[in-house]
Scaffold this active site. Structure first.
Site, mmCIF file in Angstrom:
data_model
loop_
_atom_site.group_PDB
_atom_site.id
_atom_site.type_symbol
_atom_site.label_atom_id
_atom_site.label_comp_id
_atom_site.label_asym_id
_atom_site.label_seq_id
_atom_site.Cartn_x
_atom_site.Cartn_y
_atom_site.Cartn_z
ATOM 1 N N CYS A 47 0.884 -1.167 0.000
ATOM 2 C CA CYS A 47 0.000 0.000 0.000
ATOM 3 C C CYS A 47 0.920 1.214 0.000
ATOM 4 C CB CYS A 47 -0.870 -0.046 1.251
ATOM 5 S SG CYS A 47 -1.562 1.533 1.764
ATOM 6 N N HIS A 48 0.419 2.352 -0.453
ATOM 7 C CA HIS A 48 1.340 3.486 -0.565
ATOM 8 C C HIS A 48 1.916 3.914 0.791
ATOM 9 C CE1 HIS A 48 2.701 6.250 -3.898
ATOM 10 N NE2 HIS A 48 3.501 6.442 -2.880
ATOM 11 N N THR A 49 1.202 3.636 1.876
ATOM 12 C CA THR A 49 1.700 4.017 3.202
ATOM 13 C C THR A 49 3.039 3.309 3.497
ATOM 14 O OG1 THR A 49 -0.638 4.089 3.813
ATOM 15 C CG2 THR A 49 0.945 4.396 5.590
ATOM 16 N N HIS A 69 1.545 -4.099 5.730
ATOM 17 C CA HIS A 69 0.334 -4.145 6.573
ATOM 18 C C HIS A 69 -0.893 -4.653 5.834
ATOM 19 C CE1 HIS A 69 0.148 -0.246 4.596
ATOM 20 N NE2 HIS A 69 -1.154 -0.295 4.770
ATOM 21 N N GLU A 70 -0.785 -4.879 4.529
ATOM 22 C CA GLU A 70 -1.944 -5.438 3.817
ATOM 23 C C GLU A 70 -1.624 -6.907 3.591
ATOM 24 O OE1 GLU A 70 -3.969 -2.896 0.799
ATOM 25 O OE2 GLU A 70 -3.568 -4.566 -0.538
ATOM 26 N N CYS A 99 -9.587 -2.623 20.748
ATOM 27 C CA CYS A 99 -9.358 -3.344 22.007
ATOM 28 C C CYS A 99 -10.666 -3.832 22.618
ATOM 29 C CB CYS A 99 -8.579 -2.474 22.988
ATOM 30 S SG CYS A 99 -9.565 -1.173 23.764
ATOM 31 N N CYS A 102 -11.897 0.341 25.402
ATOM 32 C CA CYS A 102 -11.655 1.770 25.661
ATOM 33 C C CYS A 102 -12.894 2.600 25.309
ATOM 34 C CB CYS A 102 -10.440 2.243 24.873
ATOM 35 S SG CYS A 102 -10.765 2.416 23.117
ATOM 36 N N CYS A 105 -13.766 2.335 21.613
ATOM 37 C CA CYS A 105 -14.325 1.047 21.199
ATOM 38 C C CYS A 105 -15.746 0.870 21.728
ATOM 39 C CB CYS A 105 -13.425 -0.096 21.669
ATOM 40 S SG CYS A 105 -11.896 -0.206 20.716
ATOM 41 N N CYS A 114 -9.480 3.498 18.400
ATOM 42 C CA CYS A 114 -9.172 2.832 19.668
ATOM 43 C C CYS A 114 -8.010 3.527 20.392
ATOM 44 C CB CYS A 114 -8.808 1.380 19.367
ATOM 45 S SG CYS A 114 -8.200 0.455 20.766
ATOM 46 N N ARG A 118 -5.002 2.448 18.029
ATOM 47 C CA ARG A 118 -5.193 3.217 16.793
ATOM 48 C C ARG A 118 -3.872 3.274 16.036
ATOM 49 N NH1 ARG A 118 -6.542 9.335 18.449
ATOM 50 N NH2 ARG A 118 -8.031 8.182 19.705
ATOM 51 N N CYS A 178 -6.566 -3.746 4.011
ATOM 52 C CA CYS A 178 -6.251 -2.316 3.998
ATOM 53 C C CYS A 178 -6.961 -1.601 2.849
ATOM 54 C CB CYS A 178 -4.751 -2.039 3.954
ATOM 55 S SG CYS A 178 -4.446 -0.257 3.849
ATOM 56 N N ARG A 375 -2.712 -3.464 -7.137
ATOM 57 C CA ARG A 375 -2.035 -4.197 -6.083
ATOM 58 C C ARG A 375 -1.185 -5.321 -6.681
ATOM 59 N NH1 ARG A 375 -2.545 -0.195 -3.017
ATOM 60 N NH2 ARG A 375 -3.523 -0.423 -0.956
HETATM 61 P P1 NAD Z 1 -1.380 4.792 -4.955
HETATM 62 O O1 NAD Z 1 -0.043 5.411 -5.042
HETATM 63 O O2 NAD Z 1 -1.595 3.476 -5.616
HETATM 64 O O3 NAD Z 1 -2.478 5.817 -5.530
HETATM 65 C C1 NAD Z 1 -2.414 7.197 -5.299
HETATM 66 C C2 NAD Z 1 -2.794 7.914 -6.584
HETATM 67 O O4 NAD Z 1 -2.890 9.330 -6.308
HETATM 68 C C3 NAD Z 1 -1.757 7.756 -7.697
HETATM 69 O O5 NAD Z 1 -2.393 7.260 -8.860
HETATM 70 C C4 NAD Z 1 -1.219 9.174 -7.903
HETATM 71 O O6 NAD Z 1 -0.888 9.449 -9.251
HETATM 72 C C5 NAD Z 1 -2.392 10.031 -7.431
HETATM 73 N N1 NAD Z 1 -2.022 11.376 -6.987
HETATM 74 C C6 NAD Z 1 -0.968 11.765 -6.230
HETATM 75 N N2 NAD Z 1 -0.980 13.102 -6.040
HETATM 76 C C7 NAD Z 1 -2.078 13.564 -6.682
HETATM 77 C C8 NAD Z 1 -2.645 14.863 -6.854
HETATM 78 N N3 NAD Z 1 -2.080 15.943 -6.305
HETATM 79 N N4 NAD Z 1 -3.780 14.973 -7.582
HETATM 80 C C9 NAD Z 1 -4.364 13.891 -8.135
HETATM 81 N N5 NAD Z 1 -3.873 12.636 -8.002
HETATM 82 C C10 NAD Z 1 -2.741 12.487 -7.301
HETATM 83 O O7 NAD Z 1 -1.743 4.713 -3.398
HETATM 84 P P2 NAD Z 1 -2.849 3.838 -2.612
HETATM 85 O O8 NAD Z 1 -2.189 2.619 -2.050
HETATM 86 O O9 NAD Z 1 -4.067 3.699 -3.434
HETATM 87 O O10 NAD Z 1 -3.108 4.803 -1.354
HETATM 88 C C11 NAD Z 1 -3.768 6.049 -1.544
HETATM 89 C C12 NAD Z 1 -3.613 6.919 -0.298
HETATM 90 O O11 NAD Z 1 -4.375 6.382 0.773
HETATM 91 C C13 NAD Z 1 -2.185 7.021 0.227
HETATM 92 O O12 NAD Z 1 -1.965 8.358 0.694
HETATM 93 C C14 NAD Z 1 -2.180 6.071 1.398
HETATM 94 O O13 NAD Z 1 -1.178 6.371 2.348
HETATM 95 C C15 NAD Z 1 -3.568 6.314 1.935
HETATM 96 N N6 NAD Z 1 -4.124 5.292 2.835
HETATM 97 C C16 NAD Z 1 -4.919 5.742 3.852
HETATM 98 C C17 NAD Z 1 -5.529 4.827 4.704
HETATM 99 C C18 NAD Z 1 -6.491 5.276 5.771
HETATM 100 O O14 NAD Z 1 -6.926 4.455 6.573
HETATM 101 N N7 NAD Z 1 -6.875 6.546 5.815
HETATM 102 C C19 NAD Z 1 -5.279 3.473 4.532
HETATM 103 C C20 NAD Z 1 -4.487 3.056 3.461
HETATM 104 C C21 NAD Z 1 -3.920 3.970 2.615
HETATM 105 ZN ZN ZN Z 2 -10.092 0.440 22.067
#
Ligand code: NAD
Ligand code: ZN
Length: 382
Positions: A47-49, A69-70, A99, A102, A105, A114, A118, A178, A375
């Protein structure tokens, strides 16, 4: 022969320093302690994170570390006090926890914030003793978001483990842990578009396309997709998206383009990019009076969201969501069952565009950095 209670030696992909390819090493994985579960990971994806915390541009560095994490896997053994799962159970480790005790939760109004579990990207140790369960010749290797799934075995707090239907194909349901729930839930649980409404999706990775699938299933009449990478638009056509906006094609802010396209703004927007600029655009392109924007992307440490307060006063709503507002332990088994019964309307095969053996995990990083595919499934046993 049972491995319970013993140190397991297995392969893991270790990030030794920021931005350097991971190296496959033999690591020692200590047995699970109180409230912990040791899991044999079979599949993991990127995942991008993971990439942000590996590159560490604008994030806190912590190395050596096992990212990931995925994932999906099978319980190998459990620590003291664990009664929810037993060896052999099929599970998804989840980056944020529940959990069940808390304030969050127990609250009907909070879903997955959580107090104990979290998401915490900066902690590299387990809660029980502040130590790592991974080591190489006794030298500790840090964890990532409590899951560290780029390892054939990992140790996770029971609050971050979703026990799932054993008939679920583990390679297919892996992204539910994820990307799929994060995007899909952000739309169906948080943005909640009504039938016939217009929805803008920023970012067309797996998270954004899962959000788009949510909009389609809610009956959105128009789904406007925004991305800077034109290659993403081809991929997104397979998801039924028909309107694409590349901010690079215009000499004005993309929110203005969308407001013009829709005669005042979209009803809902979901941001899945991690770019603070895109977050602001996603908010400012929703219609005044009722528009709702949901932020999903993970920002950099020093980012600040700036908009004129009048944009809020004019009755727009700004929200954010972790993990699609799903409770990891309570909701995810049901999400997997719905997927199996074809009630979710999601075709997981569309999200899994590549697959590599564990030894080639760095290829999955290359794909994500180049914006190729969605993916990439990493097979830890291969
Ligand atoms: P990814 O890199 O596959 O997709 C992100 C897309 O955003 C790419 O296609 C990229 O070209 C585009 N992008 C980047 N900057 C941009 C902009 N300014 N304008 C338009 N498009 C733009 O990533 P992913 O795995 O799909 O993850 C997406 C986001 O979600 C990441 O920031 C990730 O960290 C986040 N995320 C959040 C959670 C949560 O629980 N909130 C969970 C997982 C991932
Ligand atoms: Zn909790």
């Amino acid at each position: 022969m049972s491995t319970a209670g013993q140190v397991i030696r297995c392969k893991a992909a270790v990030a030794w320093e920021a931005g350097k390819p991971l190296s496959i090493e033999e690591v020692e994985v200590a047995p699970p302690q109180k409230d912990e579960v040791r899991i044999k990971i079979l599949f993991t994806a990127l995942c991008h994170t993971d990439v942000y915390y590996w590159e560490c541009k604008g994030y806190t560095p912590l190395f050596p570390r096992i990212l990931g994490h995925e994932a999906s896997g099978i319980v190998e053994s459990v620590g003291e006090g664990v009664t929810d799962v037993k060896p052999g159970d099929h599970v998804l480790p989840i980056f944020t926890g529940e959990c069940k005790e808390c304030k969050h939760c127990l609250s009907e109004e909070s879903n997955n914030m959580c107090d104990l579990l979290r998401i915490n990207c900066d902690r590299g140790v387990m809660l029980a003793d502040g130590k790592t369960r991974f080591s190489i010749n006794g030298k500790p290797i840090y964890h990532f978001v409590g899951t560290s799934t780029f390892s054939q075995y990992t140790v996770v707090h029971i609050g971050q483990v979703a026990k799932i239907n054993p008939t679920a194909p583990l390679d297919k349901v892996c992204p539910i842990s994820c990307g799929i729930c994060t995007g899909f839930g952000a739309t169906v649980n948080v943005a909640k578009p009504k039938k016939g409404q217009t929805v803008a999706i920023f970012g067309l990775g797996a998270v954004g396309l899962a959000a788009a699938e949510g909009a389609r299933i809610c009956g959105a009449s128009r789904i406007i997709a925004v991305d800077l990478n034109p290659r993403r638009f081809e991929e997104a056509k397979r998801f039924g998206i028909t309107e694409f906006v590349n901010p690079k094609d215009y000499d004005k802010p993309v929110q203005e383009v969308i407001v013009e396209m829709t005669g005042g703004g979209v009803d809902r927007s979901v941001e899945c990019t991690g770019s603070v600029q895109a977050m602001i655009s996603a908010f400012e392109c929703v219609h005044d009076g009722w528009g709702v924007c949901v932020l999903v992307g993970v920002p950099k440490k020093d980012d600040a969201f700036m908009t004129h307060p009048l944009n809020l006063l004019s009755e727009r709503t700004l929200k954010g969501a972790f993990y699609g507002n799903y409770k990891p332990r309570t909701d995810i088994p049901m999400v997997v069952d719905k997927y199996l019964n074809k009630e979710l309307g999601l075709d997981m095969d569309k999200f899994i565009t590549h697959s590599v053996p564990f030894a080639d995990i760095n290829k999955a990083f290359d794909y994500m950095l180049q914006g190729i595919g969605l993916r990439c499934m990493i097979h830890l046993d291969a």
